[in-house]
Design a protein around this motif. Structure first.
Motif, PDB file in Angstrom:
ATOM      1  N   THR A 144     108.788  47.381  17.986  1.00  0.00           N
ATOM      2  CA  THR A 144     109.032  48.521  17.106  1.00  0.00           C
ATOM      3  C   THR A 144     108.354  48.262  15.776  1.00  0.00           C
ATOM      4  OG1 THR A 144     110.710  50.056  16.283  1.00  0.00           O
ATOM      5  CG2 THR A 144     111.199  47.705  16.056  1.00  0.00           C
ATOM      6  N   ALA A 145     108.136  49.336  15.015  1.00  0.00           N
ATOM      7  CA  ALA A 145     107.430  49.206  13.734  1.00  0.00           C
ATOM      8  C   ALA A 145     107.897  50.295  12.783  1.00  0.00           C
ATOM      9  CB  ALA A 145     105.919  49.302  13.943  1.00  0.00           C
ATOM     10  N   PHE A 146     107.908  49.942  11.499  1.00  0.00           N
ATOM     11  CA  PHE A 146     108.259  50.879  10.435  1.00  0.00           C
ATOM     12  C   PHE A 146     107.327  50.634   9.256  1.00  0.00           C
ATOM     13  CE2 PHE A 146     112.054  50.518  12.971  1.00  0.00           C
ATOM     14  CZ  PHE A 146     112.576  51.798  12.981  1.00  0.00           C
ATOM     15  N   MET A 190     100.197  63.659  16.156  1.00  0.00           N
ATOM     16  CA  MET A 190     101.282  62.688  16.047  1.00  0.00           C
ATOM     17  C   MET A 190     101.877  62.707  14.649  1.00  0.00           C
ATOM     18  SD  MET A 190     100.070  59.191  17.923  1.00  0.00           S
ATOM     19  CE  MET A 190      99.562  59.136  19.628  1.00  0.00           C
ATOM     20  N   SER A 191     103.158  62.367  14.556  1.00  0.00           N
ATOM     21  CA  SER A 191     103.789  62.197  13.255  1.00  0.00           C
ATOM     22  C   SER A 191     103.287  60.892  12.631  1.00  0.00           C
ATOM     23  CB  SER A 191     105.308  62.138  13.417  1.00  0.00           C
ATOM     24  OG  SER A 191     105.686  60.938  14.067  1.00  0.00           O
ATOM     25  N   PRO A 192     103.456  60.714  11.319  1.00  0.00           N
ATOM     26  CA  PRO A 192     103.035  59.455  10.687  1.00  0.00           C
ATOM     27  C   PRO A 192     103.674  58.228  11.323  1.00  0.00           C
ATOM     28  CG  PRO A 192     103.439  61.124   9.017  1.00  0.00           C
ATOM     29  CD  PRO A 192     103.882  61.720  10.322  1.00  0.00           C
ATOM     30  N   LEU A 193     104.960  58.323  11.692  1.00  0.00           N
ATOM     31  CA  LEU A 193     105.621  57.172  12.306  1.00  0.00           C
ATOM     32  C   LEU A 193     105.042  56.888  13.689  1.00  0.00           C
ATOM     33  CD1 LEU A 193     107.783  55.019  11.975  1.00  0.00           C
ATOM     34  CD2 LEU A 193     109.462  56.636  12.927  1.00  0.00           C
ATOM     35  N   GLU A 194     104.731  57.941  14.445  1.00  0.00           N
ATOM     36  CA  GLU A 194     104.102  57.736  15.754  1.00  0.00           C
ATOM     37  C   GLU A 194     102.724  57.099  15.594  1.00  0.00           C
ATOM     38  OE1 GLU A 194     105.745  61.214  18.716  1.00  0.00           O
ATOM     39  OE2 GLU A 194     104.463  61.830  17.049  1.00  0.00           O
ATOM     40  N   GLU A 195     101.962  57.546  14.593  1.00  0.00           N
ATOM     41  CA  GLU A 195     100.651  56.935  14.339  1.00  0.00           C
ATOM     42  C   GLU A 195     100.789  55.459  14.004  1.00  0.00           C
ATOM     43  OE1 GLU A 195      98.674  59.161  11.289  1.00  0.00           O
ATOM     44  OE2 GLU A 195      97.677  60.467  12.746  1.00  0.00           O
ATOM     45  N   LEU A 196     101.784  55.143  13.181  1.00  0.00           N
ATOM     46  CA  LEU A 196     102.019  53.739  12.835  1.00  0.00           C
ATOM     47  C   LEU A 196     102.306  52.914  14.086  1.00  0.00           C
ATOM     48  CD1 LEU A 196     102.809  51.398  10.844  1.00  0.00           C
ATOM     49  CD2 LEU A 196     105.132  52.321  10.945  1.00  0.00           C
ATOM     50  N   ARG A 197     103.189  53.425  14.935  1.00  0.00           N
ATOM     51  CA  ARG A 197     103.578  52.653  16.119  1.00  0.00           C
ATOM     52  C   ARG A 197     102.449  52.591  17.142  1.00  0.00           C
ATOM     53  NH1 ARG A 197     109.790  55.042  16.204  1.00  0.00           N
ATOM     54  NH2 ARG A 197     110.616  53.493  14.727  1.00  0.00           N
ATOM     55  N   ILE A 237      99.755  48.997   8.264  1.00  0.00           N
ATOM     56  CA  ILE A 237     100.925  48.728   9.096  1.00  0.00           C
ATOM     57  C   ILE A 237     101.941  47.941   8.281  1.00  0.00           C
ATOM     58  CG2 ILE A 237     101.743  47.423  11.110  1.00  0.00           C
ATOM     59  CD1 ILE A 237      99.115  48.175  12.493  1.00  0.00           C
ATOM     60  N   GLY A 238     103.195  48.386   8.333  1.00  0.00           N
ATOM     61  CA  GLY A 238     104.248  47.752   7.558  1.00  0.00           C
ATOM     62  C   GLY A 238     104.946  46.656   8.328  1.00  0.00           C
ATOM     63  N   ALA A 239     106.231  46.850   8.596  1.00  0.00           N
ATOM     64  CA  ALA A 239     107.049  45.833   9.259  1.00  0.00           C
ATOM     65  C   ALA A 239     107.123  46.111  10.752  1.00  0.00           C
ATOM     66  CB  ALA A 239     108.450  45.829   8.652  1.00  0.00           C
ATOM     67  N   PHE A 240     107.054  45.054  11.553  1.00  0.00           N
ATOM     68  CA  PHE A 240     107.129  45.216  13.005  1.00  0.00           C
ATOM     69  C   PHE A 240     107.858  44.025  13.612  1.00  0.00           C
ATOM     70  CE2 PHE A 240     103.065  43.200  12.000  1.00  0.00           C
ATOM     71  CZ  PHE A 240     103.113  42.061  12.790  1.00  0.00           C
ATOM     72  N   LYS A 241     108.297  44.214  14.854  1.00  0.00           N
ATOM     73  CA  LYS A 241     108.962  43.130  15.575  1.00  0.00           C
ATOM     74  C   LYS A 241     108.844  43.384  17.065  1.00  0.00           C
ATOM     75  CE  LYS A 241     113.336  40.592  15.965  1.00  0.00           C
ATOM     76  NZ  LYS A 241     112.658  39.288  15.677  1.00  0.00           N
ATOM     77  N   LEU A 242     108.509  42.323  17.815  1.00  0.00           N
ATOM     78  CA  LEU A 242     108.535  42.403  19.276  1.00  0.00           C
ATOM     79  C   LEU A 242     109.966  42.177  19.733  1.00  0.00           C
ATOM     80  CD1 LEU A 242     105.254  40.523  20.257  1.00  0.00           C
ATOM     81  CD2 LEU A 242     105.621  42.883  19.538  1.00  0.00           C
ATOM     82  N   GLN A 243     110.369  42.925  20.744  1.00  0.00           N
ATOM     83  CA  GLN A 243     111.799  42.953  21.062  1.00  0.00           C
ATOM     84  C   GLN A 243     112.173  42.459  22.443  1.00  0.00           C
ATOM     85  OE1 GLN A 243     111.878  47.234  19.858  1.00  0.00           O
ATOM     86  NE2 GLN A 243     113.730  46.651  18.761  1.00  0.00           N
ATOM     87  N   SER A 244     111.431  42.875  23.461  1.00  0.00           N
ATOM     88  CA  SER A 244     111.862  42.531  24.813  1.00  0.00           C
ATOM     89  C   SER A 244     110.709  42.672  25.794  1.00  0.00           C
ATOM     90  CB  SER A 244     113.028  43.428  25.252  1.00  0.00           C
ATOM     91  OG  SER A 244     112.624  44.786  25.293  1.00  0.00           O
ATOM     92  N   ILE A 245     110.951  42.182  26.990  1.00  0.00           N
ATOM     93  CA  ILE A 245     109.989  42.297  28.097  1.00  0.00           C
ATOM     94  C   ILE A 245     110.730  42.828  29.313  1.00  0.00           C
ATOM     95  CG2 ILE A 245     108.422  41.055  29.635  1.00  0.00           C
ATOM     96  CD1 ILE A 245     107.980  39.023  27.467  1.00  0.00           C
ATOM     97  N   ALA A 246     110.110  43.765  30.001  1.00  0.00           N
ATOM     98  CA  ALA A 246     110.699  44.311  31.226  1.00  0.00           C
ATOM     99  C   ALA A 246     109.610  44.432  32.285  1.00  0.00           C
ATOM    100  CB  ALA A 246     111.335  45.671  30.958  1.00  0.00           C
ATOM    101  N   GLY A 297      93.858  58.714  20.502  1.00  0.00           N
ATOM    102  CA  GLY A 297      94.347  58.676  19.119  1.00  0.00           C
ATOM    103  C   GLY A 297      95.663  59.430  19.003  1.00  0.00           C
ATOM    104  N   THR A 298      96.140  59.619  17.803  1.00  0.00           N
ATOM    105  CA  THR A 298      95.511  59.237  16.532  1.00  0.00           C
ATOM    106  C   THR A 298      96.091  57.919  16.008  1.00  0.00           C
ATOM    107  OG1 THR A 298      97.163  60.583  15.397  1.00  0.00           O
ATOM    108  CG2 THR A 298      95.072  61.635  15.856  1.00  0.00           C
ATOM    109  N   HIS A 299      95.438  57.408  14.900  1.00  0.00           N
ATOM    110  CA  HIS A 299      95.836  56.122  14.352  1.00  0.00           C
ATOM    111  C   HIS A 299      95.822  56.170  12.830  1.00  0.00           C
ATOM    112  CE1 HIS A 299      95.625  54.019  18.231  1.00  0.00           C
ATOM    113  NE2 HIS A 299      94.582  54.794  18.488  1.00  0.00           N
ATOM    114  N   LEU A 300      96.359  55.097  12.241  1.00  0.00           N
ATOM    115  CA  LEU A 300      96.228  54.913  10.802  1.00  0.00           C
ATOM    116  C   LEU A 300      94.763  54.650  10.469  1.00  0.00           C
ATOM    117  CD1 LEU A 300      99.276  52.505  10.239  1.00  0.00           C
ATOM    118  CD2 LEU A 300      99.231  54.991   9.945  1.00  0.00           C
ATOM    119  N   LYS A 301      94.438  54.627   9.176  1.00  0.00           N
ATOM    120  CA  LYS A 301      93.048  54.343   8.790  1.00  0.00           C
ATOM    121  C   LYS A 301      92.674  52.904   9.066  1.00  0.00           C
ATOM    122  CE  LYS A 301      92.574  57.947   5.256  1.00  0.00           C
ATOM    123  NZ  LYS A 301      92.304  58.235   3.816  1.00  0.00           N
ATOM    124  N   SER A 302      93.631  52.002   8.851  1.00  0.00           N
ATOM    125  CA  SER A 302      93.325  50.585   9.062  1.00  0.00           C
ATOM    126  C   SER A 302      94.595  49.824   9.385  1.00  0.00           C
ATOM    127  CB  SER A 302      92.674  49.988   7.812  1.00  0.00           C
ATOM    128  OG  SER A 302      93.616  49.886   6.759  1.00  0.00           O
TER     129      SER A 302
END
Length: 574
Positions: free
Chosen positions: A156-158, A1-8, A128-137, A119-124
């Motif tokens: 989503t998360a960044f 996974m890319s770093p952004l994918e791991e974060l998310r 994790i930086g900024a995130f927001k819940l957006q919608s339900i379907a 996996g994979t994941h961040l170490k801890s």
């Protein structure tokens, strides 16, 4: 996974952990990262709504602050089964059964939360930086309508809050351009449950756009030397068994239709039909290349949860083309296909990115044919991309089962990427169908086949254009090109004369003959996104002029009627 994918991916686990803290009887299914964020499929006694988001986000922030380690654990099947059964997590039990015997089973744990995950994941969680819940379907377990219905919570998360803020601004802009809303507002198409999910009905204005797109492609195909063919909407299942599409894509095909003790399929792709056009008569090297093109409607059994407006449907029309050529002609024909794509995208001012899609070298069994068929095909695409200096990425494992391809992603006005056309080099299907031509040596040879589509799907391309232009289509493409606005009944006759002149020029025009004030008529035309307005008052009628108002430039002032119509063809040019 890319770093952004791991974060998310990691943030999805944190959301799952937060949900279980707040609603312990929740059943979890899957929680993967996506191109724009992540989601988790859940169900339970609590029916989630956006009103729950603040509490879930607050709990997620607490888990992030705890800086929980993501710990990977290899675990035995029985132990894993006992873990999820003891907690009543039936969906996880089912996902566990999907893992083949002998394959490693891994858990990832952060704090009190443990999930079945490769996996994979961040170490801890603290990373994790900024995130927001957006919608339900709504969603179905495994995307199957016969399975339990779940709720899909999107987020989503960044890494940085500024990135999240930029993303949310783009989402607001995207919402204003959403082709599903604009399609309804502008009366372009309809998804009607009485017809069926994923089967769009193009309304008259939408049909105009499609007709203009087909006209554009048809003109280009004539210039590039294609012959049109028209294939039926169903075909024998034997045709698709020979091609290899069945069973490779059987899961996305509709169930066979039984007619006179034979099985037929709703056409899932056009290429086997075009192959039959090639075999209608013996071919010589002098006959090649043979280029066939068709606006061919095909049908795919897309999962209900993946359907979306015009961009993900079950019945769609491809601007499909297939070229049969000699190996010596292959590179030039490939370049011509590339030139065709670039010319068409330039009409819409769409920038494109390319991806060279090759076999997965670690899993060659999933592709038809050996190295002797694949190596020259992959080599052709790589050489063309290098010779032309095209910026590109390489996607291992993204090839079609029968050959490598060059895929095109168009960037819209917001910089979003849309997967569109493709050019595919195929040595496999000519082999499977035993295609031949007689060479200069008077011996039989196999032709090479190129599959190409510019739009990919006309419906999907329409969805892209609606969002790219925000419904403000260029004059040549707009369903209604001119709105004639008489200020009073005294100009009705002149308005009718203008409308008649437009009709003779095959310009799509309408008259707003309502009793509303001219300001209201202008606002209505603007809301309908009509590119040009011709305003007629007593002053204009006496002078033999019109006041021209355009969507792009506003008030363009007085112009003589004859002068307006003389200049109109230039304005209508693509």
């Amino acid at each position: 996974m890319s770093p952004l994918e791991e974060l998310r991916h990691s943030t999805a686990h944190v959301m799952g952990a937060a949900i279980l803290r707040l609603f312990p009887d929740t059943l979890l299914d899957i929680g993967p990262p996506t191109a724009n964020g992540f989601y988790y499929d859940v169900t339970g006694s609590h029916r989630f709504s956006p009103e729950d988001f603040p509490a879930i986000e607050e709990t997620m922030r607490a888990i992030v602050a705890e800086d929980q380690q993501f710990i990977r654990k290899e675990i035995g099947r029985e132990q894993a089964l006992d873990y999820f059964q003891s907690r009543g997590q039936a969906f996880k039990v089912g996902r566990l059964a999907d893992i083949p015997e002998g394959e490693t089973i891994t858990f990832f744990q952060n704090g009190e939360f443990t999930d079945l995950c490769a996996g994979t994941h961040l170490k801890s969680t603290g990373q994790i930086g900024a995130f927001k819940l957006q919608s339900i379907a709504g969603s179905y377990h495994r995307g199957d309508e016969t399975q339990p219905q779940l709720q899909r919570i999107y987020g989503t998360a960044f890494f940085h809050s500024s990135e999240l803020e930029d993303h949310l601004i783009k989402l607001e802009q995207a919402a204003l351009r959403d082709h599903r809303k604009l399609g309804q507002q502008l009366k372009l198409y309809r998804i009607d449950p009485t017809i069926g999910s994923g089967l769009p009905l193009l309304l008259p204005k939408g049909a105009i756009i499609r007709n203009e797109l087909e006209k554009l492609i048809a003109e280009k195909l004539f210039d590039y030397g294609y012959d049109s063919v028209h294939s039926p909407h169903i075909g024998s299942i034997d045709l698709y068994k020979t091609s290899g599409h069945y069973p490779y894509y059987a899961d996305s095909m509709y169930e066979p239709i039984h007619i006179d003790d034979r099985q037929f399929l709703l056409k899932p792709m056009n290429c086997p039909m075009h192959i039959q056009a090639y075999t209608v008569e013996p071919r010589s090297y002098r006959d090649l290349p043979q280029r066939y093109a068709e606006f061919g409607t095909v049908y795919r059994m897309e999962q209900s949860g993946e359907l979306s407006g015009l961009v993900r449907v079950r019945g769609f029309t491809q601007d499909d083309g297939h070229i049969f050529c000699t190996a010596d002609q292959l590179k030039d024909e490939f370049k011509n296909c590339l030139s065709l794509v670039q010319e068409v995208m330039a009409v819409f001012d769409l920038k494109t990115k390319c991806r060279v899609s090759l076999r997965d070298p670690e899993n060659r069994n999933k592709y038809a044919g050996g190295d002797e068929l694949w190596n020259p095909a992959e080599r052709c695409i790589i050489e063309v991309v290098k010779e032309l200096g095209l910026e590109h990425t390489t996607g291992l494992g993204e090839a079609a089962f029968y050959g490598p391809k060059l895929d095109f992603m168009a960037l819209d006005a917001l910089g979003r990427s849309w997967q569109l056309g493709t050019i595919q080099v195929d040595f496999s299907l000519p082999e499977r169908f035993s295609l031949e031509y007689t060479g200069k040596d008077n011996c039989p040879h196999r032709p090479v086949m190129i599959h190409r589509a510019v739009f990919g799907s006309i419906e999907r391309f329409m969805g892209l254009l609606i969002e790219h232009f925000a419904g403000d289509f260029p004059l040549w493409l707009a369903p209604e090109q001119i709105r004639i606005l008489p200020i009073s009944d005294g100009q009705s006759e002149m308005a009718a004369e203008l409308h008649s002149r437009c009709k003779k020029l095959r310009v799509r025009a309408a008259i707003d003959g309502s009793k509303d004030p001219i300001g209201a008529k202008i606002r209505r035309a603007q809301l309908d996104k009509t590119p040009l307005m011709l305003i007629l008052g007593r002053r204009e009628a006496e002078a033999g002029c019109v006041s021209v108002r355009s969507r792009s430039h506003g008030d363009e002032g007085f112009i003589g009627i004859n002068d307006f119509f003389t200049a109109l063809p230039t304005r209508l040019a693509r």
